[in-house]
Write an enzyme that holds these catalytic residues in place. Structure first.
Site, PDB file in Angstrom:
ATOM      1  N   ALA A 179       0.846  -1.204   0.000  1.00 48.44           N
ATOM      2  CA  ALA A 179       0.000   0.000   0.000  1.00 48.44           C
ATOM      3  C   ALA A 179       0.874   1.244   0.000  1.00 48.44           C
ATOM      4  CB  ALA A 179      -0.904   0.005   1.229  1.00 48.44           C
ATOM      5  N   ALA A 180       0.530   2.175  -0.876  1.00 49.12           N
ATOM      6  CA  ALA A 180       1.288   3.434  -0.919  1.00 49.12           C
ATOM      7  C   ALA A 180       0.562   4.451  -1.776  1.00 49.12           C
ATOM      8  CB  ALA A 180       2.682   3.191  -1.510  1.00 49.12           C
ATOM      9  N   GLN A 181       0.839   5.711  -1.523  1.00 47.71           N
ATOM     10  CA  GLN A 181       0.559   6.764  -2.490  1.00 47.71           C
ATOM     11  C   GLN A 181       1.726   6.595  -3.458  1.00 47.71           C
ATOM     12  OE1 GLN A 181       0.509   8.988  -4.978  1.00 47.71           O
ATOM     13  NE2 GLN A 181       1.891  10.293  -3.814  1.00 47.71           N
ATOM     14  N   SER A 182       1.479   5.932  -4.562  1.00 41.74           N
ATOM     15  CA  SER A 182       2.586   5.419  -5.383  1.00 41.74           C
ATOM     16  C   SER A 182       2.936   6.304  -6.573  1.00 41.74           C
ATOM     17  CB  SER A 182       2.229   4.018  -5.892  1.00 41.74           C
ATOM     18  OG  SER A 182       1.154   4.121  -6.814  1.00 41.74           O
TER      19      SER A 182
ATOM     20  N   THR B 183      11.857   1.091  -3.529  1.00 39.25           N
ATOM     21  CA  THR B 183      11.827   1.601  -4.901  1.00 39.25           C
ATOM     22  C   THR B 183      13.157   2.135  -5.417  1.00 39.25           C
ATOM     23  OG1 THR B 183      10.940   3.432  -6.229  1.00 39.25           O
ATOM     24  CG2 THR B 183      10.925   3.744  -3.868  1.00 39.25           C
TER      25      THR B 183
ATOM     26  N   GLU C 178      13.323   4.720  -6.982  1.00 32.43           N
ATOM     27  CA  GLU C 178      13.263   6.177  -6.821  1.00 32.43           C
ATOM     28  C   GLU C 178      14.222   6.651  -5.729  1.00 32.43           C
ATOM     29  OE1 GLU C 178      11.287   9.063  -8.008  1.00 32.43           O
ATOM     30  OE2 GLU C 178      11.474   7.771  -9.737  1.00 32.43           O
TER      31      GLU C 178
ATOM     32  N   TYR D  28       7.921  11.566  -2.464  1.00 34.93           N
ATOM     33  CA  TYR D  28       7.625  10.126  -2.490  1.00 34.93           C
ATOM     34  C   TYR D  28       8.883   9.333  -2.109  1.00 34.93           C
ATOM     35  CZ  TYR D  28       7.109   5.463  -4.656  1.00 34.93           C
ATOM     36  OH  TYR D  28       7.104   4.099  -4.910  1.00 34.93           O
TER      37      TYR D  28
ATOM     38  N   LYS E 188       9.675   6.899   1.123  1.00 38.53           N
ATOM     39  CA  LYS E 188      10.079   5.493   0.950  1.00 38.53           C
ATOM     40  C   LYS E 188      11.478   5.242   1.536  1.00 38.53           C
ATOM     41  CE  LYS E 188       6.783   3.314  -1.523  1.00 38.53           C
ATOM     42  NZ  LYS E 188       6.266   1.962  -1.316  1.00 38.53           N
TER      43      LYS E 188
ATOM     44  N   ARG F 209      -1.699  -1.652 -14.804  1.00 40.14           N
ATOM     45  CA  ARG F 209      -1.053  -0.438 -14.321  1.00 40.14           C
ATOM     46  C   ARG F 209      -2.073   0.700 -14.274  1.00 40.14           C
ATOM     47  NH1 ARG F 209       3.017   1.700 -11.338  1.00 40.14           N
ATOM     48  NH2 ARG F 209       4.907   2.125 -12.538  1.00 40.14           N
TER      49      ARG F 209
HETATM   50  P1  NAP Z   1      -0.705   0.975  -7.075  1.00 45.84           P
HETATM   51  O1  NAP Z   1      -1.299   0.233  -8.220  1.00 45.84           O
HETATM   52  O2  NAP Z   1      -0.783   2.448  -7.050  1.00 45.84           O
HETATM   53  O3  NAP Z   1      -1.372   0.392  -5.738  1.00 45.84           O
HETATM   54  C1  NAP Z   1      -1.216   1.049  -4.515  1.00 45.84           C
HETATM   55  C2  NAP Z   1      -2.126   0.389  -3.492  1.00 45.84           C
HETATM   56  O4  NAP Z   1      -2.004   1.126  -2.248  1.00 45.84           O
HETATM   57  C3  NAP Z   1      -3.631   0.443  -3.874  1.00 45.84           C
HETATM   58  O5  NAP Z   1      -4.244  -0.741  -3.422  1.00 45.84           O
HETATM   59  C4  NAP Z   1      -4.126   1.624  -3.059  1.00 45.84           C
HETATM   60  O6  NAP Z   1      -5.496   1.569  -2.764  1.00 45.84           O
HETATM   61  C5  NAP Z   1      -3.317   1.444  -1.781  1.00 45.84           C
HETATM   62  N1  NAP Z   1      -3.288   2.645  -0.939  1.00 45.84           N
HETATM   63  C6  NAP Z   1      -3.007   3.910  -1.306  1.00 45.84           C
HETATM   64  N2  NAP Z   1      -3.095   4.741  -0.253  1.00 45.84           N
HETATM   65  C7  NAP Z   1      -3.465   3.965   0.811  1.00 45.84           C
HETATM   66  C8  NAP Z   1      -3.738   4.220   2.176  1.00 45.84           C
HETATM   67  N3  NAP Z   1      -3.673   5.454   2.697  1.00 45.84           N
HETATM   68  N4  NAP Z   1      -4.079   3.186   2.975  1.00 45.84           N
HETATM   69  C9  NAP Z   1      -4.190   1.938   2.477  1.00 45.84           C
HETATM   70  N5  NAP Z   1      -3.950   1.627   1.188  1.00 45.84           N
HETATM   71  C10 NAP Z   1      -3.590   2.636   0.360  1.00 45.84           C
HETATM   72  O7  NAP Z   1       0.837   0.601  -6.914  1.00 45.84           O
HETATM   73  P2  NAP Z   1       1.640  -0.675  -7.470  1.00 45.84           P
HETATM   74  O8  NAP Z   1       2.207  -0.324  -8.796  1.00 45.84           O
HETATM   75  O9  NAP Z   1       0.834  -1.895  -7.280  1.00 45.84           O
HETATM   76  O10 NAP Z   1       2.874  -0.680  -6.457  1.00 45.84           O
HETATM   77  C11 NAP Z   1       2.830  -1.433  -5.280  1.00 45.84           C
HETATM   78  C12 NAP Z   1       3.885  -0.915  -4.312  1.00 45.84           C
HETATM   79  O11 NAP Z   1       5.168  -1.008  -4.912  1.00 45.84           O
HETATM   80  C13 NAP Z   1       3.730   0.548  -3.909  1.00 45.84           C
HETATM   81  O12 NAP Z   1       4.126   0.670  -2.585  1.00 45.84           O
HETATM   82  C14 NAP Z   1       4.706   1.280  -4.813  1.00 45.84           C
HETATM   83  O13 NAP Z   1       5.135   2.478  -4.197  1.00 45.84           O
HETATM   84  C15 NAP Z   1       5.817   0.255  -4.906  1.00 45.84           C
HETATM   85  N6  NAP Z   1       6.609   0.310  -6.125  1.00 45.84           N
HETATM   86  C16 NAP Z   1       5.991   0.141  -7.331  1.00 45.84           C
HETATM   87  C17 NAP Z   1       6.753   0.153  -8.485  1.00 45.84           C
HETATM   88  C18 NAP Z   1       6.112  -0.020  -9.849  1.00 45.84           C
HETATM   89  O14 NAP Z   1       6.804   0.234 -10.840  1.00 45.84           O
HETATM   90  N7  NAP Z   1       4.863  -0.454  -9.929  1.00 45.84           N
HETATM   91  C19 NAP Z   1       8.153   0.297  -8.403  1.00 45.84           C
HETATM   92  C20 NAP Z   1       8.734   0.492  -7.157  1.00 45.84           C
HETATM   93  C21 NAP Z   1       7.950   0.455  -6.017  1.00 45.84           C
HETATM   94  P3  NAP Z   1      -6.592   2.191  -3.784  1.00 45.84           P
HETATM   95  O15 NAP Z   1      -6.790   1.137  -4.831  1.00 45.84           O
HETATM   96  O16 NAP Z   1      -7.758   2.396  -2.912  1.00 45.84           O
HETATM   97  O17 NAP Z   1      -6.005   3.445  -4.345  1.00 45.84           O
HETATM   98  N1  GDD Z   2       3.184   9.836 -15.247  1.00 41.35           N
HETATM   99  C1  GDD Z   2       3.681  10.503 -16.281  1.00 41.35           C
HETATM  100  N2  GDD Z   2       2.829  11.138 -17.141  1.00 41.35           N
HETATM  101  N3  GDD Z   2       5.009  10.506 -16.456  1.00 41.35           N
HETATM  102  C2  GDD Z   2       5.500  11.147 -17.537  1.00 41.35           C
HETATM  103  C3  GDD Z   2       4.682  11.806 -18.454  1.00 41.35           C
HETATM  104  C4  GDD Z   2       3.277  11.812 -18.245  1.00 41.35           C
HETATM  105  O1  GDD Z   2       2.493  12.373 -18.994  1.00 41.35           O
HETATM  106  N4  GDD Z   2       5.478  12.324 -19.424  1.00 41.35           N
HETATM  107  C5  GDD Z   2       6.728  12.003 -19.125  1.00 41.35           C
HETATM  108  N5  GDD Z   2       6.758  11.290 -17.965  1.00 41.35           N
HETATM  109  C6  GDD Z   2       7.964  10.797 -17.305  1.00 41.35           C
HETATM  110  C7  GDD Z   2       8.048  11.169 -15.809  1.00 41.35           C
HETATM  111  O2  GDD Z   2       8.469  12.518 -15.660  1.00 41.35           O
HETATM  112  C8  GDD Z   2       9.072  10.146 -15.347  1.00 41.35           C
HETATM  113  O3  GDD Z   2      10.366  10.615 -15.638  1.00 41.35           O
HETATM  114  C9  GDD Z   2       8.793   8.929 -16.232  1.00 41.35           C
HETATM  115  O4  GDD Z   2       7.964   9.387 -17.301  1.00 41.35           O
HETATM  116  C10 GDD Z   2       8.086   7.777 -15.518  1.00 41.35           C
HETATM  117  O5  GDD Z   2       6.989   8.314 -14.804  1.00 41.35           O
HETATM  118  P1  GDD Z   2       5.898   7.364 -14.117  1.00 41.35           P
HETATM  119  O6  GDD Z   2       5.386   6.376 -15.086  1.00 41.35           O
HETATM  120  O7  GDD Z   2       4.918   8.251 -13.436  1.00 41.35           O
HETATM  121  O8  GDD Z   2       6.736   6.493 -13.074  1.00 41.35           O
HETATM  122  P2  GDD Z   2       7.892   6.896 -12.050  1.00 41.35           P
HETATM  123  O9  GDD Z   2       9.163   6.333 -12.588  1.00 41.35           O
HETATM  124  O10 GDD Z   2       7.860   8.321 -11.690  1.00 41.35           O
HETATM  125  O11 GDD Z   2       7.434   6.080 -10.752  1.00 41.35           O
HETATM  126  C11 GDD Z   2       7.089   4.694 -10.841  1.00 41.35           C
HETATM  127  O12 GDD Z   2       8.233   3.896 -10.656  1.00 41.35           O
HETATM  128  C12 GDD Z   2       8.854   4.022  -9.372  1.00 41.35           C
HETATM  129  C13 GDD Z   2      10.087   3.104  -9.375  1.00 41.35           C
HETATM  130  O13 GDD Z   2      11.125   3.705 -10.057  1.00 41.35           O
HETATM  131  C14 GDD Z   2       6.024   4.428  -9.773  1.00 41.35           C
HETATM  132  O14 GDD Z   2       5.528   3.128  -9.949  1.00 41.35           O
HETATM  133  C15 GDD Z   2       6.605   4.537  -8.369  1.00 41.35           C
HETATM  134  O15 GDD Z   2       5.635   4.096  -7.405  1.00 41.35           O
HETATM  135  C16 GDD Z   2       7.848   3.635  -8.285  1.00 41.35           C
HETATM  136  O16 GDD Z   2       8.440   3.716  -7.010  1.00 41.35           O
END
Ligand code: NAP
Ligand code: GDD
Length: 349
Positions: free
Chosen positions: A82-85, A126, A128, A150, A154, A185
């Site tokens: 869970a996260a504001q992701s 992450t 990040e 963010y 983290k 996604r």
């Molecule tokens: P996601 O699709 O945004 O899912 C986030 C989950 O957290 C959702 O179930 C959301 O609930 C819940 N959540 C948000 N705020 C909450 C709160 N205040 N209390 C309880 N639950 C809350 O993210 P994901 O891509 O599956 O990622 C899973 C985890 O991996 C996250 O912690 C993210 O930061 C981390 N991560 C992801 C990536 C990536 O590329 N996907 C990479 C690195 C790390 P709702 O459905 O109600 O919004």
């Molecule tokens: N979202 C978004 N929307 N990103 C954009 C856009 C747009 O219209 N145009 C360019 N970007 C660029 C962002 O500035 C960033 O450099 C890159 O695309 C990826 O953005 P996101 O897809 O929003 O992902 P993120 O890399 O910032 O974060 C994701 O990956 C992290 C791990 O590295 C998330 O899943 C995080 O929760 C996770 O920790």
């Protein structure tokens, strides 16, 4: 007896895939969800696990509900997903992000410490954290230099995981996850924004794709493979922190070009950039080195970048084709305001 797992954030992309993976392994799966005014279970329905998991309401900002969730589920393993992701939103809501992503993890650690139970904890950390990267590729030893609220939240969670592991002997692992994507996604993220727009453009529902920083580079993998690594990390003898990545990096522009090539359209006819979409501070390059994870646990990425883009474009084209045929099914896109034309079409049918 079946092992029990609690997934925080089960309604998210990774939560849905992990729930399926653990159920297939014979686990009893519990998951926390946030009550909302509209249901948000479409990913659990898409992975066909909605009827098979036990859902518990809890919020990462609310200690009482987390205590209840952990007590009721009595888990062997907790996966804290869970996260504001969304990194971009963390600039708008830095304090809330810190509360959920930083203090939320500490709440779980404190509950485990007080309950004195042998619960293994996985933290979705992450790439990040690397922010302005200090070396390339990034490994477990690369110094952190976060670039967003963010990432700072983290980072606090990362260090508390380490501190509670060392101070209280809690089995606590940080998975340093690089970006991983899929048809599940969220639409906020750039990959899904691109594939959803490409599908809509192909079907005549949209005529442009507006992006921010297209030169940013990411190490993009396939989400279902990353949840396997989460589970593997909790099956080790000793807890540790490991990088999970593909070892390849591509720019946003490369992703765009690849996505448009799947529908035989020229991106130059549809894509423009808008400075409003550029973050106050961005991460320009991420490239992970997953050697340690490969060597210690045998994990390796299988889906290539090209295949990943193909899987996502295909899924979004199919969704919009089904939608145009009048089918209504659980999925995220129609709830977006710019899709009002689609909402109206549904009402007529
Ligand atoms: P996601 O699709 O945004 O899912 C986030 C989950 O957290 C959702 O179930 C959301 O609930 C819940 N959540 C948000 N705020 C909450 C709160 N205040 N209390 C309880 N639950 C809350 O993210 P994901 O891509 O599956 O990622 C899973 C985890 O991996 C996250 O912690 C993210 O930061 C981390 N991560 C992801 C990536 C990536 O590329 N996907 C990479 C690195 C790390 P709702 O459905 O109600 O919004
Ligand atoms: N979202 C978004 N929307 N990103 C954009 C856009 C747009 O219209 N145009 C360019 N970007 C660029 C962002 O500035 C960033 O450099 C890159 O695309 C990826 O953005 P996101 O897809 O929003 O992902 P993120 O890399 O910032 O974060 C994701 O990956 C992290 C791990 O590295 C998330 O899943 C995080 O929760 C996770 O920790």
């Amino acid at each position: 007896m079946a092992k029990k797992a609690l997934i925080t954030g089960i309604t998210g992309q990774d939560g849905a895939y992990l729930a399926k993976f653990l159920l297939d392994k014979g686990y009893k799966v519990f998951g926390t969800f946030r009550r909302s005014s509209t249901p948000n279970f479409w990913r659990l329905q898409a992975t066909e696990v909605f009827e098979k998991v036990t859902l518990i309401p809890a919020d990462m900002a609310d200690m009482a509900s987390l205590l209840e969730a952990i007590t009721v589920s009595d888990p062997d393993e907790i996966y804290n997903l869970a996260a504001q992701s969304y990194v971009g939103a963390s600039f708008d809501q830095p304090l809330l992000t810190s509360e959920i992503d930083g203090s939320g993890t500490t709440r779980i650690l404190e509950i485990i410490r007080h309950l004195k139970k042998d619960i293994k904890l996985y933290q979705a950390s992450t790439s990040e954290l690397f922010g302005t990267v200090q070396e390339t590729p990034q490994t477990e030893k690369t110094p952190f230099m976060p670039n967003s609220p963010y990432a700072v939240a983290k980072l606090a969670a990362f260090h508390n995981m380490r501190i509670y592991r060392e101070a209280y002997n809690i089995f606590a692992c940080n998975g340093i996850l690089f970006n991983h994507e899929s048809p599940l996604r969220g639409l906020d993220f750039v990959t899904r924004k691109i594939t959803n727009s490409v599908a809509r453009i192909k079907l005549g529902l949209q005529n442009e794709l507006v992006l921010g920083n297209t030169s940013a580079k990411r190490d993009w993998g396939y989400a279902p493979e990353y949840v396997e690594a989460m589970w593997m990390m909790l099956q080790q003898d000793k807890p540790n922190d490991l990088v999970c990545a593909t070892g390849e990096t591509h720019s946003v522009l490369e992703f765009v070009n690849e996505a448009f090539s799947h529908v035989n359209l020229n991106p130059e006819d549809y894509v423009r950039t808008d400075e409003m979409l550029i973050r106050p501070k961005d991460v320009n390059l991420l490239l992970g080195d997953p050697t340690k994870l490969k060597e210690s646990l045998g994990w390796k990425p299988r889906v290539t970048f090209k295949e990943l883009v193909g899987i996502m474009v295909k899924a979004d084209v199919e969704r919009w084709e089904r939608c145009l045929k009048g089918e209504i099914f659980p999925w995220d896109a129609p709830s977006f305001p710019h899709n009002m034309d689609i909402v109206k079409r549904h009402k007529k049918s």
